[in-house]
Design an enzyme around this catalytic site. Structure first.
Site, PDB file in Angstrom:
ATOM      1  N   CYS A  82     -51.756 -19.028  14.030  1.00 13.42           N
ATOM      2  CA  CYS A  82     -50.776 -18.834  15.109  1.00 13.42           C
ATOM      3  C   CYS A  82     -50.918 -17.430  15.712  1.00 13.42           C
ATOM      4  CB  CYS A  82     -49.375 -19.113  14.585  1.00 13.42           C
ATOM      5  SG  CYS A  82     -48.150 -19.352  15.904  1.00 13.42           S
ATOM      6  N   HIS A 176     -49.773 -23.834  11.444  1.00 12.36           N
ATOM      7  CA  HIS A 176     -49.456 -23.192  10.166  1.00 12.36           C
ATOM      8  C   HIS A 176     -49.705 -24.161   9.009  1.00 12.36           C
ATOM      9  CE1 HIS A 176     -47.134 -19.709  11.855  1.00 12.36           C
ATOM     10  NE2 HIS A 176     -46.902 -20.563  12.827  1.00 12.36           N
ATOM     11  N   GLU A 178     -50.024 -23.303   5.994  1.00 14.60           N
ATOM     12  CA  GLU A 178     -49.367 -22.728   4.806  1.00 14.60           C
ATOM     13  C   GLU A 178     -47.947 -23.237   4.617  1.00 14.60           C
ATOM     14  OE1 GLU A 178     -48.142 -20.082   8.179  1.00 14.60           O
ATOM     15  OE2 GLU A 178     -49.943 -21.172   7.602  1.00 14.60           O
TER      16      GLU A 178
END
Length: 202
Positions: A82, A176, A178
């Site tokens: 991002c 994202h 994660e």
């Protein structure tokens, strides 16, 4: 594991903890990086999501921007998500005043291209190099890549827009991974770091 690479997460702003967890799950030794001496001790680095202008200004303030640019030029593996994707771009469309990038990927990016915070969404993304089912991408005020140069490889698109790119040892995603508990993109990056470390030792 004994050959686990040491990978830092630039810990100036953004979702640092989630990246540390994902990297550890992908068999790396993960540690936060804020200062040049900490940067010097890692085999690779993640540039997390957050606010790209704020991260760039803090990187300058903490004296880590120039050492980071130098290490990326020298081939240190780096992965940006991002805001991190924006930081790895050689050019930003309509950058904010004073906004700087690390560079490393020959691409032009558009900030907040997928909309504002309340327009955030999740989508399944086929990422080249990631085996199995599509990756569940979380897009939060996400940028997209307008165009790439000849040296950059497009790894994924969403609705006709480029959302994952690799150039040499630099990897970047608009989304994202994660935040999903799926650590396959981080595992891809850990493999890049491990391969680079092996090549440097030869």
């Amino acid at each position: 594991m004994t050959d686990a690479p040491v990978i830092g997460v630039l810990a100036l702003q953004g979702d640092v903890r989630e990246h540390l967890i994902a990297l550890a799950a992908a068999d790396a030794v993960a540690r936060p990086v804020r200062r040049p001496e900490e940067l010097a001790e890692v085999d690779g680095l993640v540039l997390p999501g957050g606010e790209s202008t704020t991260i760039s200004k803090l990187a300058l303030l903490f004296g880590v921007m120039e050492p980071l640019r130098a290490r990326v030029r020298d081939g240190m593996p780096v992965y940006g998500t991002c805001a991190g994707l924006i930081l790895l771009a050689d050019k930003i469309l309509d950058p904010r005043s004073g906004q700087e990038t690390v560079g490393g990927i020959d691409m032009i990016v558009r900030r907040n291209a997928f909309g504002r915070q309340n327009e955030s969404f999740e989508a399944a993304v086929d990422v080249r190099g990631v085996l199995g089912d599509p990756v569940e991408g979380v897009f939060i005020r996400a940028p997209w890549v307008e165009s790439v140069g000849a040296a950059a490889e497009v790894l994924a698109e969403h609705e006709g827009h480029i959302v994952a790119v690799r150039q040499g040892n630099a990897l970047a995603t608009s989304f994202h991974p994660e935040l999903t508990g799926d650590h396959r993109v981080h595992a891809l990056f850990v493999d890049m770091v491990r391969a680079n470390r092996t090549a440097e030792s030869l």
